[in-house]
Scaffold this motif. Structure first.
Motif, PDB file in Angstrom:
ATOM      1  N   LEU A  45       0.838  -1.214   0.000  1.00 49.95           N
ATOM      2  CA  LEU A  45       0.000   0.000   0.000  1.00 49.95           C
ATOM      3  C   LEU A  45       0.871   1.261   0.000  1.00 49.95           C
ATOM      4  CD1 LEU A  45      -2.861   1.252   0.169  1.00 49.95           C
ATOM      5  CD2 LEU A  45      -2.608   1.195   2.668  1.00 49.95           C
ATOM      6  N   ASP A  46       1.908   1.274   0.834  1.00 51.49           N
ATOM      7  CA  ASP A  46       2.800   2.438   0.865  1.00 51.49           C
ATOM      8  C   ASP A  46       3.376   2.712  -0.529  1.00 51.49           C
ATOM      9  OD1 ASP A  46       2.445   2.971   3.522  1.00 51.49           O
ATOM     10  OD2 ASP A  46       4.250   1.924   4.196  1.00 51.49           O
ATOM     11  N   GLN A  47       3.796   1.642  -1.191  1.00 50.61           N
ATOM     12  CA  GLN A  47       4.379   1.820  -2.534  1.00 50.61           C
ATOM     13  C   GLN A  47       3.322   2.284  -3.526  1.00 50.61           C
ATOM     14  OE1 GLN A  47       6.359  -1.777  -3.732  1.00 50.61           O
ATOM     15  NE2 GLN A  47       7.827  -1.622  -2.054  1.00 50.61           N
ATOM     16  N   PHE A  48       2.144   1.705  -3.426  1.00 53.52           N
ATOM     17  CA  PHE A  48       1.070   2.059  -4.368  1.00 53.52           C
ATOM     18  C   PHE A  48       0.681   3.534  -4.214  1.00 53.52           C
ATOM     19  CE2 PHE A  48      -3.394   2.515  -5.551  1.00 53.52           C
ATOM     20  CZ  PHE A  48      -3.339   2.082  -6.862  1.00 53.52           C
ATOM     21  N   LEU A  49       0.542   3.996  -2.953  1.00 53.98           N
ATOM     22  CA  LEU A  49       0.112   5.383  -2.723  1.00 53.98           C
ATOM     23  C   LEU A  49       1.161   6.384  -3.214  1.00 53.98           C
ATOM     24  CD1 LEU A  49      -1.516   5.096   0.849  1.00 53.98           C
ATOM     25  CD2 LEU A  49      -2.673   5.159  -1.371  1.00 53.98           C
ATOM     26  N   ALA A  50       2.421   5.942  -3.280  1.00 52.07           N
ATOM     27  CA  ALA A  50       3.485   6.836  -3.748  1.00 52.07           C
ATOM     28  C   ALA A  50       3.752   6.657  -5.240  1.00 52.07           C
ATOM     29  CB  ALA A  50       4.763   6.542  -2.953  1.00 52.07           C
ATOM     30  N   SER A  51       2.994   5.798  -5.908  1.00 56.00           N
ATOM     31  CA  SER A  51       3.321   5.454  -7.297  1.00 56.00           C
ATOM     32  C   SER A  51       2.719   6.441  -8.300  1.00 56.00           C
ATOM     33  CB  SER A  51       2.812   4.041  -7.615  1.00 56.00           C
ATOM     34  OG  SER A  51       1.385   4.072  -7.667  1.00 56.00           O
ATOM     35  N   GLU A  52       3.253   6.397  -9.526  1.00 60.70           N
ATOM     36  CA  GLU A  52       2.732   7.216 -10.629  1.00 60.70           C
ATOM     37  C   GLU A  52       1.264   6.897 -10.905  1.00 60.70           C
ATOM     38  OE1 GLU A  52       3.948   9.590 -12.829  1.00 60.70           O
ATOM     39  OE2 GLU A  52       5.364   9.754 -11.156  1.00 60.70           O
ATOM     40  N   ARG A  53       0.917   5.616 -10.783  1.00 65.56           N
ATOM     41  CA  ARG A  53      -0.461   5.181 -11.065  1.00 65.56           C
ATOM     42  C   ARG A  53      -1.459   5.931 -10.203  1.00 65.56           C
ATOM     43  NH1 ARG A  53      -1.411  -1.048 -10.218  1.00 65.56           N
ATOM     44  NH2 ARG A  53      -3.306  -0.838 -11.431  1.00 65.56           N
ATOM     45  N   PHE A  54      -1.082   6.164  -8.944  1.00 70.17           N
ATOM     46  CA  PHE A  54      -2.026   6.769  -8.001  1.00 70.17           C
ATOM     47  C   PHE A  54      -1.935   8.299  -8.008  1.00 70.17           C
ATOM     48  CE2 PHE A  54      -3.529   7.919  -3.693  1.00 70.17           C
ATOM     49  CZ  PHE A  54      -4.816   7.399  -3.800  1.00 70.17           C
ATOM     50  N   ALA A  55      -0.854   8.835  -8.599  1.00 73.42           N
ATOM     51  CA  ALA A  55      -0.549  10.268  -8.458  1.00 73.42           C
ATOM     52  C   ALA A  55      -1.655  11.190  -8.952  1.00 73.42           C
ATOM     53  CB  ALA A  55       0.762  10.584  -9.176  1.00 73.42           C
ATOM     54  N   ARG A  56      -2.505  10.717  -9.875  1.00 79.56           N
ATOM     55  CA  ARG A  56      -3.536  11.626 -10.403  1.00 79.56           C
ATOM     56  C   ARG A  56      -4.712  11.834  -9.438  1.00 79.56           C
ATOM     57  NH1 ARG A  56      -7.640   8.233 -12.782  1.00 79.56           N
ATOM     58  NH2 ARG A  56      -6.791   6.183 -13.180  1.00 79.56           N
ATOM     59  N   GLN A  57      -4.813  11.032  -8.379  1.00 79.28           N
ATOM     60  CA  GLN A  57      -5.892  11.248  -7.403  1.00 79.28           C
ATOM     61  C   GLN A  57      -5.531  12.468  -6.534  1.00 79.28           C
ATOM     62  OE1 GLN A  57      -8.417   9.800  -8.225  1.00 79.28           O
ATOM     63  NE2 GLN A  57      -8.706   7.715  -7.523  1.00 79.28           N
ATOM     64  N   LYS A  58      -6.523  13.335  -6.258  1.00 82.43           N
ATOM     65  CA  LYS A  58      -6.237  14.588  -5.535  1.00 82.43           C
ATOM     66  C   LYS A  58      -5.656  14.343  -4.142  1.00 82.43           C
ATOM     67  CE  LYS A  58      -9.979  17.173  -7.666  1.00 82.43           C
ATOM     68  NZ  LYS A  58     -11.409  17.421  -7.462  1.00 82.43           N
ATOM     69  N   CYS A  59      -5.991  13.210  -3.528  1.00 80.43           N
ATOM     70  CA  CYS A  59      -5.531  12.958  -2.160  1.00 80.43           C
ATOM     71  C   CYS A  59      -4.148  12.291  -2.137  1.00 80.43           C
ATOM     72  CB  CYS A  59      -6.540  12.073  -1.423  1.00 80.43           C
ATOM     73  SG  CYS A  59      -6.705  10.437  -2.155  1.00 80.43           S
ATOM     74  N   ALA A  60      -3.523  12.121  -3.335  1.00 81.40           N
ATOM     75  CA  ALA A  60      -2.308  11.298  -3.425  1.00 81.40           C
ATOM     76  C   ALA A  60      -1.178  11.771  -2.512  1.00 81.40           C
ATOM     77  CB  ALA A  60      -1.825  11.254  -4.862  1.00 81.40           C
ATOM     78  N   HIS A  61      -1.068  13.075  -2.306  1.00 84.67           N
ATOM     79  CA  HIS A  61       0.075  13.594  -1.539  1.00 84.67           C
ATOM     80  C   HIS A  61      -0.185  13.600  -0.024  1.00 84.67           C
ATOM     81  CE1 HIS A  61      -2.772  16.753  -2.277  1.00 84.67           C
ATOM     82  NE2 HIS A  61      -2.290  17.385  -1.222  1.00 84.67           N
TER      83      HIS A  61
END
Ligand code: AP5
Length: 241
Positions: free
Chosen positions: A112-128
Motif C-alpha cells: 500500500l505504501d508503494q502504491f500510494l506513492a506510485s505514478e499510477r495513483f498520483a492523479r488522485q487529488k488525495c495522493a500527496h
C-alpha cells in the motif's frame, strides 16, 4: 456532549487522504467506517465486502476466495492487493477513502505504501496526503459477543447487534424493512480461526505503523457514538499534523 452519530450535517468537502482502520474482527471497523463516510463524503473500501460480493456473483476471484473465507483464513496478498488497486483508482476515491479490513498483513501494508506513492495513483487529488491509521482496540470476550450477535441488512448494509444495537423490530432493518442476515463466517468455529489469523498476521501491523509514527489507538469498548467522536477527532488531528 457527544455529537449524534447520524447527523444531518453536510459532509466536509476537503481532501482527507487515506484513512486506515485497524482492529480485530468485530472491533467495529465497519460501524465506524460508515460514520466517517457520512462525515467526509468519501467511500468505505471494505475488502471483506468486496470479496463477499465476488463470492455471491461467482466471479473468478470469488471462486478462489470462497473456501478460504469460510475457513476464516486470509485470502492471498496478491489477489487482495490487485483488487484494492483497481478500486482505489476509481474517481470516487479522488478526495480520500476509508480502508476497512486492509491492510491485514505487513506485506499488504508495504504494498500500500508503494502504491500510494506510485505514478499510477498520483492523479488522485488525495495522493500527496499522509495516511491516518486508527486502531480500534477491543478485548477478546467482547469481540466474541459482538460477532455472534451481529446481524446485517443485505440491501443497505446497515450493521446491527442483538445485544448492543438491536433493530426496532427483531430481524428487520430499521431503514428499508429487509430481513436481516447473519454472516456465514460469524459461527463460533470460524470466529476462533479469524481471531487466530488476526493475532498471527494482522497484529504485527501495529508495530509497523507505530514505527512510522502514524498509529492512533482508540478504546473500541465505549459506546459506538463515543468511538465515532474519538475517531473523527483522531482524523482531524492526523490531518493537521
Ligand atoms: P472482513 O469482512 O474484513 O471481516 P473482519 O475484519 O473479520 O471484520 P468484521 O467485519 O467482522 O468486523 P468489524 O470490525 O467491521 O466490526 P463491525 O463494525 O461489523 O473480512 C472477512 C474475511 O474476508 C476475512 O476473514 C478474510 O478471509 C477476507 N479478507 C478481508 N480482507 C482481507 C485482506 N485485506 N486480506 C486477506 N483476506 C481478507 O461490528 C461488529 C458487531 O459489533 C456489530 O454487530 C456491531 O453492531 C457491534 N458494535 C460495533 N461497535 C460497537 C460498540 N462500540 N459497542 C457495542 N457494539 C458494537
Amino acid at each position: 456532549m457527544v455529537a449524534p452519530a447520524h447527523s444531518a450535517v453536510q459532509p466536509k468537502a476537503r481532501n482527507v487522504g487515506p484513512i486506515i482502520l485497524l482492529g480485530a474482527p468485530g472491533a467495529g471497523k465497519g460501524t465506524q467506517a460508515k460514520q466517517i463516510m457520512e462525515a467526509y463524503g468519501i467511500p468505505q473500501i471494505s475488502t471483506g465486502d468486496i470479496l463477499r460480493a465476488n463470492v455471491a456473483q461467482g466471479t473468478e476471484l470469488g471462486k478462489q476466495a470462497k473456501a478460504i473465507m469460510e475457513r476464516g483464513e486470509l485470502v492471498p496478498d496478491q489477489l487482495v492487493c490487485d483488487m484494492v488497486a483497481q478500486r482505489l483508482l476509481q474517481t470516487d476515491c479522488e478526495r480520500g477513502f476509508i480502508l476497512d479490513g486492509f491492510p491485514r498483513t505487513v506485506a499488504q501494508a508495504e504494498w500500500l505504501d508503494q502504491f500510494l506513492a506510485s505514478e499510477r495513483f498520483a492523479r488522485q487529488k488525495c495522493a500527496h496526503l499522509p495516511p491516518v491509521v486508527i486502531e480500534i482496540a477491543v478485548g477478546y470476550n467482547q469481540l466474541l459477543k459482538r460477532l455472534t450477535g451481529r446481524r446485517s441488512c443485505p440491501t443497505c448494509g446497515r450493521i446491527y447487534n442483538v445485544h448492543f444495537q438491536p433493530p426496532r423490530v427483531t430481524d428487520v432493518c430499521d431503514v428499508d424493512g429487509a430481513k436481516l442476515v447473519t454472516r456465514k463466517d460469524d459461527s463460533e468455529e470460524v470466529i476462533a480461526e479469524r481471531l487466530k489469523a488476526y493475532e498471527r498476521q494482522t497484529l504485527p501491523l501495529t508495530e509497523y505503523y507505530k514505527g512510522k509514527g502514524r498509529l492512533r489507538v482508540l478504546d473500541g469498548e465505549k459506546d459506538p457514538d463515543l468511538v465515532t467522536a474519538e475517531t473523527l477527532k483522531a482524523i482531524e488531528h492526523g490531518h493537521s499534523m
